[in-house]
Design a protein around this motif. Sequence first.
Motif, PDB file in Angstrom:
ATOM      1  N   ASP A 169       2.000 -39.473  21.929  1.00 49.81           N
ATOM      2  CA  ASP A 169       2.836 -40.189  20.970  1.00 49.81           C
ATOM      3  C   ASP A 169       3.799 -39.171  20.376  1.00 49.81           C
ATOM      4  O   ASP A 169       3.354 -38.171  19.792  1.00 49.81           O
ATOM      5  CB  ASP A 169       1.942 -40.807  19.887  1.00 49.81           C
ATOM      6  CG  ASP A 169       2.695 -41.604  18.837  1.00 49.81           C
ATOM      7  OD1 ASP A 169       3.872 -41.284  18.571  1.00 49.81           O
ATOM      8  OD2 ASP A 169       2.106 -42.530  18.256  1.00 49.81           O
ATOM      9  N   PRO A 170       5.123 -39.368  20.497  1.00 48.37           N
ATOM     10  CA  PRO A 170       6.084 -38.374  19.999  1.00 48.37           C
ATOM     11  C   PRO A 170       6.008 -38.155  18.495  1.00 48.37           C
ATOM     12  O   PRO A 170       6.489 -37.140  17.999  1.00 48.37           O
ATOM     13  CB  PRO A 170       7.446 -38.944  20.416  1.00 48.37           C
ATOM     14  CG  PRO A 170       7.207 -40.395  20.647  1.00 48.37           C
ATOM     15  CD  PRO A 170       5.801 -40.505  21.146  1.00 48.37           C
ATOM     16  N   GLY A 171       5.407 -39.087  17.751  1.00 46.90           N
ATOM     17  CA  GLY A 171       5.260 -38.924  16.314  1.00 46.90           C
ATOM     18  C   GLY A 171       4.022 -38.151  15.911  1.00 46.90           C
ATOM     19  O   GLY A 171       3.763 -37.942  14.722  1.00 46.90           O
ATOM     20  N   VAL A 172       3.239 -37.715  16.900  1.00 48.70           N
ATOM     21  CA  VAL A 172       2.003 -36.978  16.647  1.00 48.70           C
ATOM     22  C   VAL A 172       2.231 -35.494  16.893  1.00 48.70           C
ATOM     23  O   VAL A 172       2.841 -35.099  17.898  1.00 48.70           O
ATOM     24  CB  VAL A 172       0.868 -37.502  17.563  1.00 48.70           C
ATOM     25  CG1 VAL A 172      -0.374 -36.625  17.459  1.00 48.70           C
ATOM     26  CG2 VAL A 172       0.536 -38.943  17.211  1.00 48.70           C
ATOM     27  N   SER A 173       1.767 -34.643  15.977  1.00 49.13           N
ATOM     28  CA  SER A 173       1.896 -33.194  16.126  1.00 49.13           C
ATOM     29  C   SER A 173       0.903 -32.679  17.168  1.00 49.13           C
ATOM     30  O   SER A 173      -0.037 -33.377  17.553  1.00 49.13           O
ATOM     31  CB  SER A 173       1.658 -32.497  14.790  1.00 49.13           C
ATOM     32  OG  SER A 173       2.634 -32.869  13.835  1.00 49.13           O
ATOM     33  N   ARG A 174       1.101 -31.434  17.596  1.00 42.84           N
ATOM     34  CA  ARG A 174       0.238 -30.873  18.645  1.00 42.84           C
ATOM     35  C   ARG A 174      -1.229 -30.863  18.213  1.00 42.84           C
ATOM     36  O   ARG A 174      -2.118 -31.192  19.001  1.00 42.84           O
ATOM     37  CB  ARG A 174       0.698 -29.458  19.008  1.00 42.84           C
ATOM     38  CG  ARG A 174       2.091 -29.419  19.632  1.00 42.84           C
ATOM     39  CD  ARG A 174       2.436 -28.035  20.126  1.00 42.84           C
ATOM     40  NE  ARG A 174       1.531 -27.601  21.180  1.00 42.84           N
ATOM     41  CZ  ARG A 174       1.660 -27.939  22.457  1.00 42.84           C
ATOM     42  NH1 ARG A 174       2.659 -28.720  22.847  1.00 42.84           N
ATOM     43  NH2 ARG A 174       0.819 -27.500  23.368  1.00 42.84           N
ATOM     44  N   GLN A 175      -1.494 -30.473  16.999  1.00 36.64           N
ATOM     45  CA  GLN A 175      -2.823 -30.623  16.381  1.00 36.64           C
ATOM     46  C   GLN A 175      -2.593 -31.343  15.059  1.00 36.64           C
ATOM     47  O   GLN A 175      -2.169 -30.733  14.087  1.00 36.64           O
ATOM     48  CB  GLN A 175      -3.507 -29.268  16.180  1.00 36.64           C
ATOM     49  CG  GLN A 175      -3.853 -28.566  17.487  1.00 36.64           C
ATOM     50  CD  GLN A 175      -4.751 -27.364  17.276  1.00 36.64           C
ATOM     51  OE1 GLN A 175      -5.824 -27.465  16.686  1.00 36.64           O
ATOM     52  NE2 GLN A 175      -4.314 -26.202  17.749  1.00 36.64           N
ATOM     53  N   HIS A 176      -2.852 -32.639  15.049  1.00 35.21           N
ATOM     54  CA  HIS A 176      -2.416 -33.474  13.931  1.00 35.21           C
ATOM     55  C   HIS A 176      -3.504 -33.641  12.873  1.00 35.21           C
ATOM     56  O   HIS A 176      -3.270 -33.377  11.691  1.00 35.21           O
ATOM     57  CB  HIS A 176      -1.982 -34.838  14.467  1.00 35.21           C
ATOM     58  CG  HIS A 176      -1.095 -35.587  13.534  1.00 35.21           C
ATOM     59  ND1 HIS A 176       0.219 -35.902  13.818  1.00 35.21           N
ATOM     60  CD2 HIS A 176      -1.324 -36.085  12.289  1.00 35.21           C
ATOM     61  CE1 HIS A 176       0.759 -36.552  12.792  1.00 35.21           C
ATOM     62  NE2 HIS A 176      -0.160 -36.692  11.859  1.00 35.21           N
ATOM     63  N   VAL A 177      -4.675 -34.112  13.282  1.00 31.74           N
ATOM     64  CA  VAL A 177      -5.775 -34.321  12.335  1.00 31.74           C
ATOM     65  C   VAL A 177      -7.078 -33.846  12.968  1.00 31.74           C
ATOM     66  O   VAL A 177      -7.192 -33.710  14.186  1.00 31.74           O
ATOM     67  CB  VAL A 177      -5.929 -35.811  11.931  1.00 31.74           C
ATOM     68  CG1 VAL A 177      -4.693 -36.318  11.217  1.00 31.74           C
ATOM     69  CG2 VAL A 177      -6.253 -36.671  13.139  1.00 31.74           C
ATOM     70  N   GLU A 178      -8.059 -33.621  12.095  1.00 29.41           N
ATOM     71  CA  GLU A 178      -9.405 -33.298  12.571  1.00 29.41           C
ATOM     72  C   GLU A 178     -10.413 -34.220  11.891  1.00 29.41           C
ATOM     73  O   GLU A 178     -10.391 -34.388  10.670  1.00 29.41           O
ATOM     74  CB  GLU A 178      -9.775 -31.843  12.284  1.00 29.41           C
ATOM     75  CG  GLU A 178     -11.143 -31.464  12.843  1.00 29.41           C
ATOM     76  CD  GLU A 178     -11.461 -29.986  12.699  1.00 29.41           C
ATOM     77  OE1 GLU A 178     -12.436 -29.530  13.335  1.00 29.41           O
ATOM     78  OE2 GLU A 178     -10.733 -29.289  11.959  1.00 29.41           O
ATOM     79  N   PHE A 179     -11.267 -34.821  12.701  1.00 29.67           N
ATOM     80  CA  PHE A 179     -12.376 -35.616  12.180  1.00 29.67           C
ATOM     81  C   PHE A 179     -13.572 -34.677  12.032  1.00 29.67           C
ATOM     82  O   PHE A 179     -13.973 -34.018  12.993  1.00 29.67           O
ATOM     83  CB  PHE A 179     -12.707 -36.769  13.125  1.00 29.67           C
ATOM     84  CG  PHE A 179     -11.659 -37.851  13.140  1.00 29.67           C
ATOM     85  CD1 PHE A 179     -11.773 -38.970  12.319  1.00 29.67           C
ATOM     86  CD2 PHE A 179     -10.548 -37.738  13.972  1.00 29.67           C
ATOM     87  CE1 PHE A 179     -10.796 -39.960  12.330  1.00 29.67           C
ATOM     88  CE2 PHE A 179      -9.566 -38.728  13.986  1.00 29.67           C
ATOM     89  CZ  PHE A 179      -9.694 -39.839  13.156  1.00 29.67           C
ATOM     90  N   LEU A 180     -14.113 -34.603  10.822  1.00 25.67           N
ATOM     91  CA  LEU A 180     -15.217 -33.699  10.521  1.00 25.67           C
ATOM     92  C   LEU A 180     -16.516 -34.494  10.418  1.00 25.67           C
ATOM     93  O   LEU A 180     -16.603 -35.455   9.647  1.00 25.67           O
ATOM     94  CB  LEU A 180     -14.960 -32.950   9.213  1.00 25.67           C
ATOM     95  CG  LEU A 180     -13.657 -32.122   9.159  1.00 25.67           C
ATOM     96  CD1 LEU A 180     -13.460 -31.540   7.769  1.00 25.67           C
ATOM     97  CD2 LEU A 180     -13.704 -31.008  10.204  1.00 25.67           C
ATOM     98  N   VAL A 181     -17.518 -34.088  11.194  1.00 27.28           N
ATOM     99  CA  VAL A 181     -18.814 -34.776  11.202  1.00 27.28           C
ATOM    100  C   VAL A 181     -19.866 -33.813  10.677  1.00 27.28           C
ATOM    101  O   VAL A 181     -20.106 -32.747  11.244  1.00 27.28           O
ATOM    102  CB  VAL A 181     -19.182 -35.240  12.627  1.00 27.28           C
ATOM    103  CG1 VAL A 181     -20.509 -35.992  12.606  1.00 27.28           C
ATOM    104  CG2 VAL A 181     -18.074 -36.109  13.219  1.00 27.28           C
TER     105      VAL A 181
END
Length: 234
Positions: A169-181
Amino acid sequence: MNALQRFEHKLEQMISGAFARAFRSAVQPVEIAAALQREVDNNAQILSRDRRLVPNTFHVELSATDLERLHGYDDAMGRDLIDQLKDHADSQGYVFTGPVSVDFETADDLTTGRFRIRSQAEAKVTDNDQRTRTRSARAVLEVNGTRHPLRAPGLVVGRGTEADLRINDPGVSRQHVEFLVNGEDLEVVDLGSTNGMLVNGTKVPRAVLRDGAEVKIGRTTMTVRLDAHLDGEA
């Protein structure tokens, strides 16, 4: 001969007129092809001077009568409609974010000879997480029809090849978010992305997630499902 004329000629050759006879006084294939082309043109979004993002998933809604007449021809017609859309995209400098699909559906409010088209840009999702999948996950992430386990310590989502879950998705950064468990706790953290993230419609840098929470990055919405299991897991 333009793209629509080539498409119509190819259909005629493929089915020797049988399709045209079946669709007499009803929806014509070339009408659907033209409408799909307009749908792409009307929803093109500028990425750069020479590139525009367009929808890649299309749903053609028809009356029950027309859909019944289409039965037996829908797979072949769908493939040729996809080829026609790709040719049009190449000629216009359009970019698809994922595989192109065309599906046919019935709509109770449509009469014979009428149809409409729904479309959206649905990014291709690639799972790069190399961790073992033998242990079941308490939570999964649903993205564009795919499901991905959320296991400790977490999962990085982005457009780059280094992300655990890659979204084209062009609107998404290379590392956009992280889900933490962490045990029973599940959070999502923005990794300093260009466009940020929305959690349940609100722009935040970090959030605790519950079952059904929606995280949107770029044009892509991800849904969290707790106490869920992927098919084939113990």
